[in-house]
Design an enzyme around this catalytic site. Structure first.
Site, PDB file in Angstrom:
ATOM      1  N   HIS A  91       5.391  -3.505  -4.261  1.00 43.54           N
ATOM      2  CA  HIS A  91       4.009  -3.643  -4.374  1.00 43.54           C
ATOM      3  C   HIS A  91       3.302  -4.985  -4.553  1.00 43.54           C
ATOM      4  O   HIS A  91       2.736  -5.282  -3.429  1.00 43.54           O
ATOM      5  CB  HIS A  91       3.484  -2.571  -5.655  1.00 43.54           C
ATOM      6  CG  HIS A  91       4.145  -1.365  -5.510  1.00 43.54           C
ATOM      7  ND1 HIS A  91       4.090  -0.475  -4.351  1.00 43.54           N
ATOM      8  CD2 HIS A  91       4.675  -0.925  -6.670  1.00 43.54           C
ATOM      9  CE1 HIS A  91       4.496   0.727  -4.932  1.00 43.54           C
ATOM     10  NE2 HIS A  91       4.940   0.821  -5.887  1.00 43.54           N
ATOM     11  N   ASP A 149       8.430   5.118  -1.054  1.00 46.70           N
ATOM     12  CA  ASP A 149       8.251   5.395  -2.375  1.00 46.70           C
ATOM     13  C   ASP A 149       8.011   6.518  -2.972  1.00 46.70           C
ATOM     14  O   ASP A 149       9.035   7.363  -3.247  1.00 46.70           O
ATOM     15  CB  ASP A 149       7.112   4.502  -2.437  1.00 46.70           C
ATOM     16  CG  ASP A 149       6.640   4.203  -4.006  1.00 46.70           C
ATOM     17  OD1 ASP A 149       7.454   4.653  -4.875  1.00 46.70           O
ATOM     18  OD2 ASP A 149       5.501   3.524  -4.199  1.00 46.70           O
TER      19      ASP A 149
HETATM   20 ZN   LIG Z   1       8.274   2.934  -7.161  1.00 47.48          ZN
END
Ligand SMILES: [Zn+2]
Length: 453
Positions: free
Chosen positions: A267, A318
């Site tokens: 991220h 994810d």
């Molecule tokens: Zn994650």
């Protein structure tokens, strides 16, 4: 096995009439452009290297689409997390394996042949360790092996409930680990898998809020594979980090630890300008998960300054709410276009040419690095993984070179994937996994029980 591609994307660009030989050990023996087709060749129109998902939580596939109804006027990441914890609380090792098998089959069908599984669900409900401490990790490996996808398992350390050292909540007790226990899970998994060509092991550190970096030096120095960490995904996490240690998350991580090419910072959404430059300089990979980051309302990664500083990146599925490397790249680029009000936004300033082609190649290399693999793509000696594209699913006929990738990313309604080879074996033929029916039936049974449907 011998294939003949009318056009294929090799490390130095597109070539015509490419003869591809696969040896019995599952690697490419030779790749020869401008060749003649032999009688034993199977002819394919368009062949590209397959993609890598550098960040996955397999069990979360069991709640895809279930967290889209508003539960209160200020619904956020943190309310999504509550639902995710309910699922994590219930799932058994058998259910984990069924869901992961189905997910990995979907990944193969969409054009991924490698996944890095960021795995923190280690214990039985209630927090007791299983008889075999690596039970859940081994189940993930079984799933990958059974459908035929490459796996970089990242047994993940999860020590505490927040920056202030608060204990874990009840919902987090299945994650609770110490560096010693993670070391044991890594070595049990490694010895169980031995020389299995598709399975490898790295290390995950859940996040700065869940891991005290001061406890990790032995674990890190014993570790030769890749190291992944969630970092700076949410503004609240940035604020807590600043309040707790007096520095922003990426700034703190870079100051406390020797972050280098082995690392993947997952991220890294909320960065200051100096963090962008320092992270790019470190050689680490930014693990971008555009569909999940959009779904969770995380924010936009500062891709434009990052690529202009030479930063490396790859893509991850994810939360696995939707599986498509093509859509990950489309979402990534569109986020940047909307933010910058320009087109072809991801390309570095001095770079002209195809956006799709550039993005596709960048994330191949970032994914390879983050998954701890030495070589990737259509070259002799690499594992024999590739994607044959389906011309009928591209928006226009007769496309060539990077126009194929632009069309596949920006103009195709579904992954334009026909056949997928992983480790020298066909896993997907004519858009369908070779074991589709059995894997799907097991998934449906498991989800019905798990979700009480
Ligand atoms: Zn994650």
């Amino acid at each position: 096995m011998e294939l003949f591609a009318e056009q294929a994307l090799l490390p130095d660009g597109w070539h015509r009439n490419v003869r591809i030989n696969v040896s019995s050990d599952g690697c490419f023996e030779s790749i020869i452009p401008d060749a003649r087709m032999s009688a034993s060749s199977e002819r394919k129109a368009i062949v590209v290297p397959s993609q890598l998902s550098l960040h996955s939580h397999a069990f979360q596939r069991g709640m895809a689409g279930l967290a889209e109804s508003r539960q209160n006027p200020a619904d956020t990441f943190w309310t999504w997390r509550r639902l995710m914890y309910q699922l994590a609380h219930r799932i058994s090792p058998e259910q984990m394996q069924d869901i992961a098998s189905y997910l990995y089959m979907e990944m193969l069908t969409a054009g991924y042949t490698q996944v890095a599984e960021f795995h923190y669900l280690h214990h039985a409900p209630g927090g007791a360790t299983y008889g075999q401490v690596a039970e859940m990790s081994l189940r993930v490996g079984e799933a990958a092996q059974s459908v035929g996808i490459g796996l970089t398992l990242l047994p993940t350390l999860y020590e505490r409930g927040g920056f202030d050292g608060r204990p874990l909540q009840e919902a987090q007790e299945r994650f609770a680990t110490t560096p010693e226990l993670i070391g044991r899970i890594i070595s049990e998994t490694r010895s169980a898998w031995g020389e299995m060509p598709l399975l490898s092991v790295g290390l995950g550190l859940h996040s700065l809020r869940a891991v005290d970096l001061r406890t990790t030096s032995d674990l890190l120095s014993a570790q030769t594979g890749s190291v992944h960490i969630h970092v700076a995904e949410q503004q609240k996490e940035v604020e807590e980090c600043v309040a707790s240690v007096g520095a922003r998350p990426v700034e703190y991580l870079l100051a406390q630890t020797d972050v280098d090419e082995r690392w993947c910072l997952v991220h890294a959404t909320h960065l200051s300008a100096s963090e962008v430059a320092a992270m790019a300089r470190s050689g680490a990979v930014a693990g971008l998960c555009p569909i999940t980051e959009a779904n969770l309302g995380d924010g936009l990664f500062p891709l434009v300054p990052y690529v202009n500083d030479g930063g490396r990146f790859g893509i991850g599925s994810d939360s696995n709410v939707l599986i498509s490397p093509w859509e990950e790249l489309r979402t990534l680029e569109y986020g940047q276009r909307l933010f910058t009000q320009t087109r072809c936004a991801a390309l570095p300033v001095a770079t002209l040419g195809s956006t799709g082609g550039w993005l596709y190649r960048q994330v191949l290399d970032g994914g390879r690095q983050a998954c701890g693999l030495e070589s990737w793509g259509l070259l002799a000696g690499a594992r024999a993984d590739l994607c044959v594209l389906d011309e009928d699913l591209l928006p226009l006929p007769y496309l060539q070179d990077d126009a194929v990738l632009d069309a596949a990313i920006f103009g195709s309604r579904q992954p334009p994937v026909k056949d997928v080879l992983c480790g020298g074996q066909w896993r997907v033929r004519d858009g369908r996994h070779v074991n589709h029916d059995a894997v799907t039936a097991a998934f449906r049974r498991t989800v019905r029980t798990l979700l009480d449907l």
